[in-house]
Design a protein around this motif. Sequence first.
Motif: not given
Length: 519
Positions: A139-140, A178, A186, A188-189, A202
């Motif tokens: 996601d990043a 985020e 929020k 992130y995986r 996570e």
Amino acid sequence: MWYQRYFPYHKREHTRTFLYFGAANYLARVWLNGTKLGEHVGGFTPFDFEITGRVADGENSVVVEVDNTRRADGVPSIHTDWWNYGGLTRSVEVVEVPEAFIQDYSLHLAKSGKGGLLEGWVQLNGGVPGLEVFIEIPDAGINYKSPISPNGRADLSLDVNDVACGKKPRAKCRDSLELWTPEAPKLYRVTIRAEGDYVTDEIGFRTVEARGTQILLNGKPIFLRGICLHEEAPFRGGRAFSEEDDRTLLTWAKELGANFIRLAHYPHNETMIRLADQMGLLVWDEVPVYWEMDFKNPATLENAEAQLRDVISRDHNRAAVALWSLSNETPISTERTAFLKSLAEYARQLDNTRLITSASDKAEHPDDEHAALNDPLGEYLDVIGLNEYVGWYGKYRPEDADKMQWKFAYTKPVIVSEFGAGAAYGLHGDTDTRFTEEYQTNLYRHQIAMLQRIPSLAGMTPWILMDFRSPRRTLVGIQDYYNRKGVISDRGQRKKAFYVLQKFYQEKATRSTASNPAP
Ligand code: GCU
């Protein structure tokens, strides 16, 4: 209590096997197939034994002895205002990992506040030096690698914005990460790969720090609208251990309008912390250095350090955890303060990304209109925790809070980590009658007004979310071995004070959103 069970196991090549305990209160001794694996002291943190060379290919027998007898040199020691639930209080698991495996890792947003700089490390167990560890955060847009040094450790330092911005000048490039907040938790995986092993987690990214008398989350002042809770199951009683138990409790805290929970007075189960991460509740995580302890005894300090190390090791990747608390209401003495000073230093050594606190009830009242906390422990803390029971214990009535001016010896953020009054759900009367809902509600009104007059107040966690079992609460027909200071009964019934606190938190949240709009 003695436990025994058989379990089948199929051995596999290039695999190591561990027996893992979520917790066992208090002293646990473990045998596998008649061979003693070892012992563990401490009722609230995980432990494990490697059984690679001992587990049989086929039927196995595990035996566990758990003794919850209290000890004067224990952590906690003899007296507690909570029920000493003994035995295997959390899950027991057989864990398989490759011969070379990822033993631990840390990944967090650097304090520098530079928008996207993530820092941390990965520790391998076994394996050959010189290879690399890989970090993936889809996601990043992160695919990062770092060399593993001879001691199996790889240090991590990666700037998310570098990736996101690419060639674009920094000024033209908005922070892409985020950040985790209670309103927008929020996660992130993150996948960490090394040798033949990988771990997925996570993780939320945020910074938390103290500046003057303020607590800053992601560089912005935050007011911690909190509540204390014990790890006790709603409705059925006993230790809370399942996701359902934990989610019920944390949903009630969210319903109150809380963005913060104080997990009293010991590390709660890991699911509770992970749910706080997901639901957006900042956490005060505490070790059970509680009331009088054998502060002169080096073995007691070692025990407390071990529990601190184990909770930090378990929870250090949880964005929700903002504070490590070293103790609760310990009597002031040179030995005690030295004991806690070294615990504070040890905590900072283990994790310098969070705030160190403790709850002190040693306020003095020079007269009826003044109160002061001069506990020398404050010197070693980032955040001062104050437990005060104006209007319940001692000579003051709830209304006396209206005149009370508070002073603190240290210019640091203050969290009022306990205040409250007992009330049996459904017991009604006038505001002077103790244990009625009216008395508790009246006290909450006067307390909330008093607290708002404390300039360095950065947060509060009233005592307590839900009534809980205690061997010290024997008032027949009212307490019946329950501490009744909950704003919710052990049967989930909301008392009148619940709504007073909820209203205050809703107003507080609206005001802070207005003065601190989201980016
Ligand atoms: C103390 C203590 C709690 C206790 C509470 C009470 O402050 O920290 O563990 O339950 O007061 O007396 O209700």
